[in-house]
Design a protein around this motif. Structure first.
Motif, PDB file in Angstrom:
ATOM      1  N   GLY A  37      28.221  47.126  13.070  1.00 13.32           N
ATOM      2  CA  GLY A  37      29.716  47.837  12.454  1.00 13.32           C
ATOM      3  C   GLY A  37      29.471  49.741  11.983  1.00 13.32           C
ATOM      4  O   GLY A  37      30.969  50.277  11.383  1.00 13.32           O
ATOM      5  N   ARG A  71      37.410  47.294   3.900  1.00 11.14           N
ATOM      6  CA  ARG A  71      37.975  47.275   4.994  1.00 11.14           C
ATOM      7  C   ARG A  71      36.585  46.346   5.630  1.00 11.14           C
ATOM      8  O   ARG A  71      36.212  44.892   5.700  1.00 11.14           O
ATOM      9  CB  ARG A  71      38.700  47.386   5.458  1.00 11.14           C
ATOM     10  CG  ARG A  71      39.630  46.680   6.856  1.00 11.14           C
ATOM     11  CD  ARG A  71      40.429  47.783   7.659  1.00 11.14           C
ATOM     12  NE  ARG A  71      39.779  47.494   8.756  1.00 11.14           N
ATOM     13  CZ  ARG A  71      41.306  48.161   9.423  1.00 11.14           C
ATOM     14  NH1 ARG A  71      42.139  48.489   9.221  1.00 11.14           N
ATOM     15  NH2 ARG A  71      41.062  48.342  11.232  1.00 11.14           N
ATOM     16  N   MET A  72      35.892  47.226   5.938  1.00  8.16           N
ATOM     17  CA  MET A  72      33.757  46.932   6.551  1.00  8.16           C
ATOM     18  C   MET A  72      33.586  46.332   5.944  1.00  8.16           C
ATOM     19  O   MET A  72      33.153  45.380   6.388  1.00  8.16           O
ATOM     20  CB  MET A  72      33.855  48.180   7.035  1.00  8.16           C
ATOM     21  CG  MET A  72      34.129  49.051   8.175  1.00  8.16           C
ATOM     22  SD  MET A  72      33.971  50.832   8.467  1.00  8.16           S
ATOM     23  CE  MET A  72      32.664  50.155   9.318  1.00  8.16           C
ATOM     24  N   ASP A  74      34.656  44.212   3.268  1.00  6.49           N
ATOM     25  CA  ASP A  74      34.973  42.769   3.203  1.00  6.49           C
ATOM     26  C   ASP A  74      34.822  41.783   5.192  1.00  6.49           C
ATOM     27  O   ASP A  74      34.469  40.591   5.122  1.00  6.49           O
ATOM     28  CB  ASP A  74      36.766  42.820   3.749  1.00  6.49           C
ATOM     29  CG  ASP A  74      37.189  42.870   1.549  1.00  6.49           C
ATOM     30  OD1 ASP A  74      36.052  42.712   1.036  1.00  6.49           O
ATOM     31  OD2 ASP A  74      38.311  43.314   1.748  1.00  6.49           O
ATOM     32  N   LYS A  75      34.986  42.704   5.936  1.00  5.83           N
ATOM     33  CA  LYS A  75      35.244  42.075   7.446  1.00  5.83           C
ATOM     34  C   LYS A  75      33.424  41.690   7.515  1.00  5.83           C
ATOM     35  O   LYS A  75      33.528  40.659   8.306  1.00  5.83           O
ATOM     36  CB  LYS A  75      35.662  42.322   8.173  1.00  5.83           C
ATOM     37  CG  LYS A  75      37.160  42.809   7.586  1.00  5.83           C
ATOM     38  CD  LYS A  75      38.286  43.589   9.371  1.00  5.83           C
ATOM     39  CE  LYS A  75      39.446  42.885   9.133  1.00  5.83           C
ATOM     40  NZ  LYS A  75      40.013  43.488  10.143  1.00  5.83           N
ATOM     41  N   LEU A  76      32.683  42.382   7.550  1.00  9.66           N
ATOM     42  CA  LEU A  76      31.172  41.938   7.891  1.00  9.66           C
ATOM     43  C   LEU A  76      30.552  42.010   6.718  1.00  9.66           C
ATOM     44  O   LEU A  76      29.273  41.503   7.000  1.00  9.66           O
ATOM     45  CB  LEU A  76      30.610  43.557   8.304  1.00  9.66           C
ATOM     46  CG  LEU A  76      31.315  45.052   9.526  1.00  9.66           C
ATOM     47  CD1 LEU A  76      30.779  46.141   9.563  1.00  9.66           C
ATOM     48  CD2 LEU A  76      31.552  44.100  10.747  1.00  9.66           C
TER      49      LEU A  76
END
Ligand code: AMP
Ligand code: ZN
Length: 135
Positions: A37, A71-72, A74-76
């Motif tokens: 990421g 955001r990253m 949360d997503k990763l």
């Protein structure tokens, strides 16, 4: 800057894995990631480093870094997050178009981002604080 690779990527002339874009910035995946990421915030206009970046764009860039980190994460589902920004060869800059590294960290990623702590004397610390605290 016609020969700057990050100018070409930021303006879409060279394809990239873009994860965010607005009027001023493009955020892309780093091709040599420190961890899954790892992304780069690139301004669409050319500025060589933080000294050249105007203050209003600096504010936008670092606000975007915070939002991307949220955001990253949360997503990763990463366990930590480094925000790194190098200026000058001595500081590890290799591409001379301002960029901010967004590096998700995982407990088992095997990476080390840091420095060797020095051992300055009290006098050295006093002197440095005096110099830096002066107008
Ligand atoms: P720095 O050392 O801070 O200048 O970081 C430059 C970063 O750009 C490194 O992490 C490289 O892996 C990355 N990089 C270089 N070229 C590209 C490219 N074409 N696309 C994506 N990332 C790149
Ligand atoms: Zn550039």
């Amino acid at each position: 800057m016609s020969d700057c690779i990050f100018c070409k990527i930021a303006n879409g002339e060279i394809p990239s894995r873009t994860i965010y874009e607005d009027d001023l910035f493009r955020v892309i995946l780093d091709l040599g990631p420190a961890a899954r990421g790892h992304a780069l915030i690139l301004p669409k206009e050319h500025y060589g480093n933080i000294y050249e970046l105007p203050e209003d764009k600096t504010a936008r860039a670092f606000t975007l870094a915070k939002r991307m980190a949220e955001r990253m994460t949360d997503k990763l589902g990463c366990d930590g997050f480094n925000i790194v920004q190098n200026n000058g060869e001595t500081a590890g800059q290799t591409v001379f178009h301002f960029h901010i590294h967004l590096i998700p960290r995982y407990s088992n990623d095997g990476q080390k981002i840091g420095w060797n702590p020095g051992k300055p004397s009290e006098e050295e610390l006093d002197e440095t604080a005096r110099i830096l605290g002066e107008d």
